[in-house]
Design a protein around this motif. Structure first.
Motif, PDB file in Angstrom:
ATOM      1  N   ALA A   1       3.534  14.803  -4.913  1.00  0.00           N
ATOM      2  CA  ALA A   1       3.948  14.563  -3.533  1.00  0.00           C
ATOM      3  C   ALA A   1       2.872  13.798  -2.766  1.00  0.00           C
ATOM      4  O   ALA A   1       3.175  12.946  -1.932  1.00  0.00           O
ATOM      5  N   LYS A   2       1.617  14.088  -3.063  1.00  0.00           N
ATOM      6  CA  LYS A   2       0.526  13.361  -2.408  1.00  0.00           C
ATOM      7  C   LYS A   2       0.557  11.892  -2.829  1.00  0.00           C
ATOM      8  O   LYS A   2       0.423  10.996  -2.000  1.00  0.00           O
ATOM      9  N   VAL A   3       0.760  11.637  -4.118  1.00  0.00           N
ATOM     10  CA  VAL A   3       0.871  10.258  -4.600  1.00  0.00           C
ATOM     11  C   VAL A   3       2.054   9.574  -3.923  1.00  0.00           C
ATOM     12  O   VAL A   3       1.940   8.455  -3.422  1.00  0.00           O
ATOM     13  N   TRP A   4       3.195  10.231  -3.884  1.00  0.00           N
ATOM     14  CA  TRP A   4       4.404   9.692  -3.239  1.00  0.00           C
ATOM     15  C   TRP A   4       4.110   9.310  -1.786  1.00  0.00           C
ATOM     16  O   TRP A   4       4.491   8.245  -1.321  1.00  0.00           O
ATOM     17  N   GLY A   5       3.419  10.197  -1.082  1.00  0.00           N
ATOM     18  CA  GLY A   5       3.105   9.936   0.319  1.00  0.00           C
ATOM     19  C   GLY A   5       2.179   8.748   0.514  1.00  0.00           C
ATOM     20  O   GLY A   5       2.235   8.077   1.547  1.00  0.00           O
ATOM     21  N   LEU A   6       1.349   8.473  -0.470  1.00  0.00           N
ATOM     22  CA  LEU A   6       0.427   7.341  -0.376  1.00  0.00           C
ATOM     23  C   LEU A   6       1.095   6.015  -0.724  1.00  0.00           C
ATOM     24  O   LEU A   6       0.577   4.950  -0.393  1.00  0.00           O
ATOM     25  N   CYS A   7       2.244   6.069  -1.383  1.00  0.00           N
ATOM     26  CA  CYS A   7       2.970   4.845  -1.756  1.00  0.00           C
ATOM     27  C   CYS A   7       3.776   4.363  -0.552  1.00  0.00           C
ATOM     28  O   CYS A   7       4.922   4.739  -0.361  1.00  0.00           O
ATOM     29  N   ASN A   8       3.139   3.545   0.273  1.00  0.00           N
ATOM     30  CA  ASN A   8       3.802   3.099   1.502  1.00  0.00           C
ATOM     31  C   ASN A   8       4.126   1.613   1.504  1.00  0.00           C
ATOM     32  O   ASN A   8       4.512   1.063   2.522  1.00  0.00           O
ATOM     33  N   GLY A   9       3.949   0.951   0.377  1.00  0.00           N
ATOM     34  CA  GLY A   9       4.256  -0.463   0.309  1.00  0.00           C
ATOM     35  C   GLY A   9       3.106  -1.357   0.722  1.00  0.00           C
ATOM     36  O   GLY A   9       3.193  -2.575   0.596  1.00  0.00           O
ATOM     37  N   HIS A  10       2.032  -0.768   1.209  1.00  0.00           N
ATOM     38  CA  HIS A  10       0.871  -1.539   1.631  1.00  0.00           C
ATOM     39  C   HIS A  10      -0.365  -1.235   0.793  1.00  0.00           C
ATOM     40  O   HIS A  10      -1.244  -2.076   0.679  1.00  0.00           O
ATOM     41  N   ARG A  11      -0.416  -0.046   0.237  1.00  0.00           N
ATOM     42  CA  ARG A  11      -1.577   0.336  -0.575  1.00  0.00           C
ATOM     43  C   ARG A  11      -1.398  -0.153  -2.006  1.00  0.00           C
ATOM     44  O   ARG A  11      -0.316  -0.047  -2.573  1.00  0.00           O
ATOM     45  N   SER A  12      -2.469  -0.632  -2.583  1.00  0.00           N
ATOM     46  CA  SER A  12      -2.453  -1.043  -3.986  1.00  0.00           C
ATOM     47  C   SER A  12      -2.667   0.199  -4.857  1.00  0.00           C
ATOM     48  O   SER A  12      -3.109   1.243  -4.356  1.00  0.00           O
ATOM     49  N   PRO A  13      -2.376   0.104  -6.156  1.00  0.00           N
ATOM     50  CA  PRO A  13      -2.680   1.237  -7.029  1.00  0.00           C
ATOM     51  C   PRO A  13      -4.156   1.640  -6.944  1.00  0.00           C
ATOM     52  O   PRO A  13      -4.475   2.827  -6.982  1.00  0.00           O
ATOM     53  N   ALA A  14      -5.039   0.664  -6.806  1.00  0.00           N
ATOM     54  CA  ALA A  14      -6.468   0.974  -6.679  1.00  0.00           C
ATOM     55  C   ALA A  14      -6.743   1.748  -5.399  1.00  0.00           C
ATOM     56  O   ALA A  14      -7.544   2.689  -5.390  1.00  0.00           O
ATOM     57  N   ASP A  15      -6.082   1.361  -4.295  1.00  0.00           N
ATOM     58  CA  ASP A  15      -6.246   2.087  -3.028  1.00  0.00           C
ATOM     59  C   ASP A  15      -5.780   3.528  -3.169  1.00  0.00           C
ATOM     60  O   ASP A  15      -6.428   4.459  -2.684  1.00  0.00           O
TER      61      ASP A  15
END
Length: 70
Positions: free
Chosen positions: A44-58
Protein backbone atom coordinates in the motif's frame (compact mmCIF):
# COMPACT_ATOMS: atom_id res chain seq x y z
CA UNK A 1 -5.76 20.57 -20.05
CA UNK A 2 -5.54 20.67 -16.29
CA UNK A 3 -2.46 19.67 -14.36
CA UNK A 4 -2.66 17.48 -11.32
CA UNK A 5 -0.83 18.23 -8.10
CA UNK A 6 2.54 16.52 -7.76
CA UNK A 7 1.34 14.31 -4.87
CA UNK A 8 -2.11 13.62 -6.30
CA UNK A 9 -2.76 10.07 -7.50
CA UNK A 10 -2.84 9.57 -11.27
CA UNK A 11 -6.22 9.83 -12.95
CA UNK A 12 -6.30 6.02 -13.38
CA UNK A 13 -6.18 5.68 -9.59
CA UNK A 14 -9.09 8.10 -9.17
CA UNK A 15 -11.58 7.38 -11.95
CA UNK A 16 -12.53 3.73 -11.75
CA UNK A 17 -10.92 2.51 -8.56
CA UNK A 18 -12.36 2.51 -5.07
CA UNK A 19 -9.60 2.48 -2.45
CA UNK A 20 -10.39 1.60 1.16
CA UNK A 21 -7.73 1.73 3.86
CA UNK A 22 -8.19 -0.67 6.75
CA UNK A 23 -5.99 -1.18 9.80
CA UNK A 24 -3.08 -2.99 8.19
CA UNK A 25 -4.16 -3.42 4.58
CA UNK A 26 -5.68 -1.56 1.66
CA UNK A 27 -8.46 -2.89 -0.55
CA UNK A 28 -8.58 -1.65 -4.15
CA UNK A 29 -11.76 -2.37 -6.09
CA UNK A 30 -11.80 -1.85 -9.87
CA UNK A 31 -15.33 -0.92 -10.93
CA UNK A 32 -14.62 -1.75 -14.58
CA UNK A 33 -13.39 -5.31 -14.03
CA UNK A 34 -15.31 -5.88 -10.79
CA UNK A 35 -12.18 -7.26 -9.18
CA UNK A 36 -10.69 -6.46 -5.79
CA UNK A 37 -7.08 -6.54 -4.71
CA UNK A 38 -5.84 -6.57 -1.13
CA UNK A 39 -2.51 -4.87 -0.43
CA UNK A 40 -0.46 -5.39 2.72
CA UNK A 41 0.95 -2.29 4.44
CA UNK A 42 4.20 -2.27 2.44
CA UNK A 43 2.47 -2.74 -0.93
CA UNK A 44 0.00 0.00 0.00
CA UNK A 45 2.90 2.35 0.70
CA UNK A 46 4.38 1.59 -2.73
CA UNK A 47 0.94 2.11 -4.32
CA UNK A 48 0.61 5.47 -2.59
CA UNK A 49 3.98 6.59 -3.91
CA UNK A 50 3.05 5.73 -7.51
CA UNK A 51 1.57 9.09 -8.47
CA UNK A 52 2.70 9.36 -12.07
CA UNK A 53 5.45 11.82 -11.22
CA UNK A 54 7.89 9.75 -9.18
CA UNK A 55 10.39 7.54 -10.95
CA UNK A 56 11.10 4.00 -9.72
CA UNK A 57 14.34 5.38 -8.27
CA UNK A 58 12.39 8.08 -6.39
CA UNK A 59 10.01 5.47 -4.99
CA UNK A 60 12.89 3.22 -3.95
CA UNK A 61 14.52 6.15 -2.19
CA UNK A 62 11.29 6.91 -0.32
CA UNK A 63 11.06 3.33 0.95
CA UNK A 64 13.18 2.54 3.98
CA UNK A 65 14.88 -0.79 4.65
CA UNK A 66 12.91 -0.80 7.91
CA UNK A 67 9.71 -1.04 5.83
CA UNK A 68 10.66 -4.47 4.46
CA UNK A 69 9.73 -7.43 6.65
CA UNK A 70 12.35 -10.17 6.92
Amino acid sequence: MTRQAKDAPPRAQREHLVVTNLDDETIIYDKRTRQATCLNAFAAKVWGLCNGHRSPADITEELNVDDVEA
